[in-house]
Motif scaffolding. Structure first.
Motif, mmCIF file in Angstrom:
data_model
loop_
_atom_site.group_PDB
_atom_site.id
_atom_site.type_symbol
_atom_site.label_atom_id
_atom_site.label_comp_id
_atom_site.label_asym_id
_atom_site.label_seq_id
_atom_site.Cartn_x
_atom_site.Cartn_y
_atom_site.Cartn_z
ATOM 1 N N GLU A 1 36.650 56.127 53.913
ATOM 2 C CA GLU A 1 37.659 55.087 53.689
ATOM 3 C C GLU A 1 38.401 54.788 54.993
ATOM 4 O O GLU A 1 39.617 54.902 55.069
ATOM 5 N N ALA B 1 34.257 53.867 50.302
ATOM 6 C CA ALA B 1 35.321 52.913 49.990
ATOM 7 C C ALA B 1 35.687 53.034 48.522
ATOM 8 O O ALA B 1 34.868 53.454 47.704
ATOM 9 N N HIS B 2 36.930 52.719 48.194
ATOM 10 C CA HIS B 2 37.285 52.787 46.782
ATOM 11 C C HIS B 2 37.316 51.409 46.135
ATOM 12 O O HIS B 2 37.522 51.295 44.949
ATOM 13 N N GLN C 1 40.208 59.000 56.701
ATOM 14 C CA GLN C 1 40.940 57.972 55.976
ATOM 15 C C GLN C 1 42.330 57.745 56.571
ATOM 16 O O GLN C 1 42.744 56.620 56.773
ATOM 17 N N SER D 1 41.205 52.070 54.480
ATOM 18 C CA SER D 1 42.015 51.908 53.270
ATOM 19 C C SER D 1 43.504 52.168 53.531
ATOM 20 O O SER D 1 44.339 51.742 52.751
#
Ligand SMILES: Nc1ncnc2c1ncn2[C@@H]1O[C@H](COP(=O)(O)OP(=O)(O)O)[C@@H](O)[C@H]1O
Ligand code: SF4
Ligand SMILES: [Mg+2]
Lengths: 288, 378
Positions: free
Chosen positions: B189, B221-222, B108, B192
């Motif tokens: 992610e 992914a959020h 991430q 992100s």
């Protein structure tokens, strides 16, 4: 496109640290002091005005003069020349004992911090126990056990300083090993030995360098103390500590015998301390 | 193994998780014992060869933990992991290291995922040397080629990671992940931490690479906007569980689980002025050390009824390869189909998706024969 232009601009990390160090006046002063003493130690035979071992019954405890720049000792030897040769013992004691401490302490600290578990428990217990004993007391006890000689004094000082490096390295390794890039190393299948040498060690090195510089100063004082107690450099070989040892009997009659070696210890210790502080600031990643 | 994770006949499964659970903490030091965090609870899933599988959920719901369990970067508390049909849960360190060539991860945070003491060249060359894919000069040639593949200049090999921007670093991370010639890459992610404009470029790069090297992608992914146009299937996670699993289009057109519906409405607008305070998800995510009883979503679900706090809804197949874990999804769905109700997907989602579409169109237009492969990244 813009990607090329952007990446050219920043300077290399080392260059940035170097310029930060050069901008720090006390750090530069420390570096200069250390370099001067190292040069004097290396060039001792060139700079000496007398034979450091040559006794003279006609020149006992003479005050500083044109002939004897820093005076003479109780056997009529030239203090200036003895100090030049004595700086070798002091600097070597500082550097070699810290090298011993780093070579023993850093691997143990890495193993304990990286593997954790029982290795860490065992290493940490021993380290804590040793750190509970005051550094100088431990060094004196070890030196007395090993027997009086400069080599034994360096070993004793080095082993006494080892727990400092174990604790520092362990703590740093503990924090570095949780970094994503260490997990990334595991993710490509890198063996643990390589993770420690390529990932953990280079990233814990800067604080170790700083600590080593400062510990050299401590070790120089320790060597002087051991010599002062007769446990370090043995007569007739000079070291600043052993010179102080004999000077203590003539404090009032011949103060120059103690003032100059004492001042030299003060300056070189100051130099290493300033250098260490400067390195700490220069290598601090927070400003990058 | 639940029905939900079973693939239709003839579909090749590359990586499977069976009833995976991961708990953190519990046994503290000698004196204190930390509370148990239930990061992943009884999750089963099967990733198909060549697909892009998305795992979506709010921060803290266990997506990263699940990704790491699948790669065995974490050991599961319970459950098994199968790679190409082989149980790798108890594989020895040596065999596991060999297998790691096939299974890669992109992190991430591009500022934490590259060793600051290694040059970009050394970072990318490491898996090549480690797995004996090339020697000597050939390694450098491969590194240069990989840099070009991810849209960076080969000269960058001599530089250190701190000299690059986030987007560039993420490309370096991608090059390293590709270096071992993997079969599957998990992106945790991967965009992100990047600006929205750069997100689209990195996502498109991943898609290109997937096609070029025949990769299987698992994208964590959020939020749902990032993965809309690149995923084949989506697993929606809530508090360590999969609550909905579906092909991507039906999920966006007709989300079945109330949590999925909430996520779709919560997608932020790409422009700050367009951000309206749409607080559909009431309250915070409950603490994973003290999980709610019954349906874990009942503390925040607008449709919750008494049964929800008593009985845990299992993830059940509902046809068309979809699964959902909700007692009342049918009723909720029927109610939503009444005219006059607000549309389930938000207008802001459309705006975000438009960004990707624009980028792709522009890219297609630029695709001339001598087009610079670095494309236009900032
Ligand atoms: N190493 C760990 N030790 C203790 N708790 C952890 C650890 N890793 C993750 N957790 C906890 O597990 C839960 C899920 O975390 P994570 O998988 O990182 O979620 P996500 O990636 O969806 O944001 C969180 O509550 C987090 O605090
Ligand atoms: S089971 Fe109940 S609380 Fe859970 S999502 Fe369905 S309606 Fe909401
Ligand atoms: Mg995460």
């Amino acid at each position: 496109m813009s990607v090329q232009a952007e990446a050219i601009a920043p300077r290399r990390k080392l260059g940035r640290a170097a310029s930060k160090f050069m901008a720090n006046r006390s750090a530069v002063l420390g570096g200069v002091l250390v370099v001067i003493f190292v040069l004097l130690a290396i060039g001792a035979p060139l700079f000496a005005t007398h034979d450091p071992f040559q006794t003279s019954f006609t020149a006992i405890r003479k005050a500083p003069s044109a002939e004897f720049w820093l005076g003479t000792d109780e056997l009529g030897r030239d203090i200036y020349s003895r100090m030049l040769f004595g700086s070798r013992a002091s600097l070597m004691a500082g550097v070699i004992s810290v090298a011993i401490a780093v070579l023993v302490g850093v691997p143990f600290g890495l193993l304990a911090g990286f593997y954790g578990g029982w290795i860490d428990a065992a290493v940490s217990r021993v380290t804590e126990a040793l750190l509970a004993i005051p550094f100088l007391i431990l060094a004196i006890a070890l030196a007395a056990f090993l027997g009086p000689s400069l080599t034994n004094a360096m070993i004793a000082i080095g082993l006494s300083a080892t727990p400092i490096f174990i604790r520092l390295t362990r703590g740093q390794a503990l924090s570095v090993k949780t970094e994503d890039y260490v997990e990334g190393a595991r993710a490509i299948g890198l063996p643990n030995v390589l993770i420690m040498t390529r990932y953990i060690f280079p990233n814990v090195l800067p604080p170790i360098v700083v600590q080593a510089t400062i510990t050299i100063a401590t070790a120089i004082i320790a060597e002087a103390s051991l010599s002062f107690l007769g446990l370090g450099q043995q007569p007739p070989n000079p070291s600043w500590g052993s010179m102080l040892n004999t000077a203590k009997n003539f404090m009032t009659q011949a103060p120059w015998m103690s003032v100059f070696p004492g001042g030299a210890i003060f300056l070189v210790v100051l130099g290493f301390n300033l250098l260490g502080d400067g390195l700490r600031d220069a290598l601090d990643p927070r400003d990058h | 193994m639940s029905e939900a994770s079973r693939a239709p006949a003839g579909v090749d499964i590359i990586l499977e998780g069976h009833s995976l659970s991961k708990r953190f903490g519990g046994r503290g030091g000698f004196f204190e014992s930390s509370p148990v965090v239930h990061a992943v609870n009884d999750v089963s899933l099967a990733i198909r060869k060549g697909e892009t599988f998305a795992i979506v959920g709010e921060s803290g719901c266990g997506k990263s933990t699940l990704g790491r369990l699948l790669l065995r970067l974490l050991e599961p508390s319970e459950g098994e992991i199968l790679y190409q049909g082989q149980d790798i849960t108890r594989l020895g360190a040596k065999e596991m290291r060999r297998l790691r060539r096939d299974l890669q991860i992109i992190f991430q945070d591009p500022f934490a995922s590259l060793n600051p003491r290694m040059t970009v060249g050394a970072i990318i060359a490491e898996p090549i040397r480690l797995h004996g894919l090339a020697r000597g000069r050939e390694v450098n040639a491969r590194v240069a080629e990989l840099l070009r593949t991810v849209g960076l200049r080969p000269e960058y090999a001599d530089r250190y990671p701190h000299e690059f921007s986030g987007g560039q670093r993420q490309r370096i991370g991608i090059a390293r992940a590709l270096a071992g010639e993997p079969k599957l890459i998990i992106g945790d992610e991967p965009v992100s931490a990047l600006d929205v404009s750069i997100q689209a470029q990195v996502i498109n790069l991943l898609e290109d690479l997937k096609g070029r090297f025949g990769l299987t992608l698992v994208i964590v992914a959020h939020d749902l906007a990032v993965i809309r146009h690149m995923s084949d299937r989506v697993a929606v996670m809530y508090l360590g569980e999969i609550v909905e699993l579906s092909d991507v289009d039906p999920l966006y057109e007709k989300p079945l689980h109330p949590y999925t519906q909430a996520l779709l409405q919560a997608i932020p607008s790409p422009v700050p002025q367009g951000r309206t305070e749409r607080q559909l998800l009431q309250g915070d995510v409950p603490n994973p050390t003290a999980l709610p009883s019954g349906c874990r979503f009942h503390t925040r679900c607008p449709h919750a009824r008494p049964r929800c706090s008593e009985e845990h809804p299992p993830l059940e197949p509902v046809g068309e390869g979809r699964s959902v874990a909700c007692h009342f999804w049918r009723e909720i769905q029927a109610a939503a189909e009444h005219p006059g109700d607000p549309p389930l997907a938000s207008a802001t989602l459309d705006m975000r998706l438009e960004l990707y579409r624009t980028y792709q169109t522009r890219k297609a237009e630029q695709a001339a024969p001598h087009h610079n492969p670095t494309g236009g990244q900032p």
